[in-house]
Design a protein around this motif. Structure first.
Motif, PDB file in Angstrom:
ATOM      1  N   ARG A 158       0.833  -1.207   0.000  1.00 30.65           N
ATOM      2  CA  ARG A 158       0.000   0.000   0.000  1.00 30.65           C
ATOM      3  C   ARG A 158       0.868   1.259   0.000  1.00 30.65           C
ATOM      4  NH1 ARG A 158      -4.452   0.283   4.592  1.00 30.65           N
ATOM      5  NH2 ARG A 158      -5.051  -1.603   3.432  1.00 30.65           N
ATOM      6  N   GLU A 159       1.995   1.226   0.710  1.00 28.17           N
ATOM      7  CA  GLU A 159       2.897   2.381   0.735  1.00 28.17           C
ATOM      8  C   GLU A 159       3.521   2.606  -0.640  1.00 28.17           C
ATOM      9  OE1 GLU A 159       2.871  -0.042   2.861  1.00 28.17           O
ATOM     10  OE2 GLU A 159       2.261   0.898   4.766  1.00 28.17           O
ATOM     11  N   ASP A 160       3.876   1.510  -1.344  1.00 28.33           N
ATOM     12  CA  ASP A 160       4.446   1.633  -2.695  1.00 28.33           C
ATOM     13  C   ASP A 160       3.452   2.287  -3.649  1.00 28.33           C
ATOM     14  OD1 ASP A 160       6.806   0.434  -1.905  1.00 28.33           O
ATOM     15  OD2 ASP A 160       6.103  -1.579  -2.412  1.00 28.33           O
TER      16      ASP A 160
END
Length: 294
Positions: free
Chosen positions: A8-10
C-alpha cells in the motif's frame, strides 16, 4: 519472471510521484500550448480573451503577417545562420582541444588545463571584452557571434571524460596501421563519441539561439540583429510597436499587436524545440559519461 507485489505504501508513493510529474508537465507545457492556440486564433477575436484550450476562430493570418515583416525574416535568418555555423565550429574546436588535452605527452598540458580552469571562475568583464573585440575589428561583424564562443572549458571537460573511456587498443592499433592523429580523430573518435557530441551540440545550439547579450552590446547594424533581440524590441519598445501597429492598420488586418507577439514568439521557439527529440536518445548517455577529471 515473478512480478513484484506492491505494498500500500508503494502504491501511495507511485501515485504521488505520478501526480507531481503530471502537474510539472502541465505547468511547463501549458504556457507553450497557450501561446500556440492564441497565435492560431483570429487576433480581433482573441482580444476578447477566455481562450484556454483550443482556438475559438482558427486563423493563420498572424503567421502570414509575421512572415511579411522583413526585419523578422532577417532576424530569423541571422539566428539560423549564427546557430548552425557557431554550433558546428564550437563543437569541432572544443572536441579538438579536448582530444589534445587527453594526451599525456602533450607539452605544457598542465599549464593549459590550469589556464582553462581559471576561465570557469573568472572573466575580464564587459568593458575589457568590448575593447578586445573593438581592437580585433569584430564589432558589427558576423564573426563576433562565432569567434568569442568557440571554446568553453566545461564542454571540453565533458569531451575529455568521454574520450578517456574509449578503448586505448583502438588508438594503438590505428597507430600501428600508420594512421595519424587527424585520421584517428575524425574516423574513430568522433563516430564513437556521438552521445557526447549530440549533448554538447544541444547545449551550444540552445545558447546560440537564445542569446541576446552579444547582439545587444556588440551589434548595432539592423541586418545583423538576431530574432531574440528583435522579439524583445517587439515586446517592449514603443517605437517598434507603433510601426507595426501602423502597418496593421494600413492593411486593414484583423491581426492585433498581441496576436502578432504570440505568433512571433512561437516562431522563435519552434526550431530549437524540435531539436530536443532528435538528440534525446543521446542526451542522457552523454551527460552521464564517467567522472569529470582534468
Amino acid at each position: 519472471m515473478k512480478a513484484i507485489k506492491l505494498t500500500r505504501e508503494d502504491r501511495a508513493v507511485n501515485f504521488i510521484a505520478i501526480l507531481l510529474s503530471a502537474l510539472l508537465l502541465i505547468s511547463t507545457a501549458y504556457p507553450l500550448y497557450y501561446v500556440l492556440i492564441n497565435s492560431l486564433n483570429d487576433g480581433a477575436d482573441a482580444a476578447r480573451g477566455h481562450i484556454y484550450f483550443y482556438p475559438r476562430e482558427f486563423s493563420l493570418e498572424n503567421y502570414r503577417m509575421v512572415f511579411k515583416q522583413h526585419f523578422l525574416i532577417t532576424g530569423l535568418g541571422m539566428s539560423v545562420a549564427r546557430t548552425v555555423i557557431g554550433t558546428i565550429a564550437a563543437v569541432l574546436v572544443t572536441a579538438l582541444a579536448a582530444y589534445a588535452l587527453t594526451k599525456e605527452q602533450l607539452k605544457f598540458r598542465k599549464l593549459y588545463l590550469a589556464m582553462a580552469i581559471i576561465t570557469m571562475y573568472f572573466s575580464g568583464g564587459l568593458i575589457p571584452l568590448y575593447f578586445v573585440l573593438h581592437e580585433l575589428h569584430l564589432l558589427d561583424h558576423f564573426l563576433v557571434y562565432i569567434l568569442p564562443s568557440l571554446f568553453t572549458f566545461f564542454h571540453c571537460l565533458l569531451f575529455m571524460a568521454f574520450f578517456r573511456e574509449l578503448p586505448k587498443e583502438l588508438f594503438e592499433s590505428a597507430h600501428v596501421d600508420g594512421a595519424n592523429e587527424w585520421f584517428i580523430f575524425f574516423r574513430i573518435v568522433i563516430p564513437l563519441s556521438m552521445p557526447v557530441v549530440a549533448t554538447i551540440t544541444l547545449f551550444v545550439g540552445v545558447n546560440y539561439w537564445n542569446d541576446y547579450f552579444v547582439p545587444t552590446f556588440f551589434i548595432s547594424k539592423e541586418s545583423l540583429q538576431t530574432l531574440p533581440v528583435i522579439l524583445i524590441r517587439l515586446l517592449s519598445l514603443t517605437e517598434a510597436q507603433q510601426q507595426i501597429q501602423q502597418y496593421l492598420g494600413n492593411h486593414q488586418s484583423k491581426v492585433t499587436m498581441e496576436s502578432l507577439r504570440y505568433a512571433t514568439l512561437f516562431v522563435s521557439i519552434l526550431p530549437i524545440t524540435l531539436l530536443y527529440p532528435m538528440v534525446q536518445r543521446f542526451f542522457v548517455k552523454g551527460m552521464l559519461v564517467g567522472s569529470i577529471k582534468a
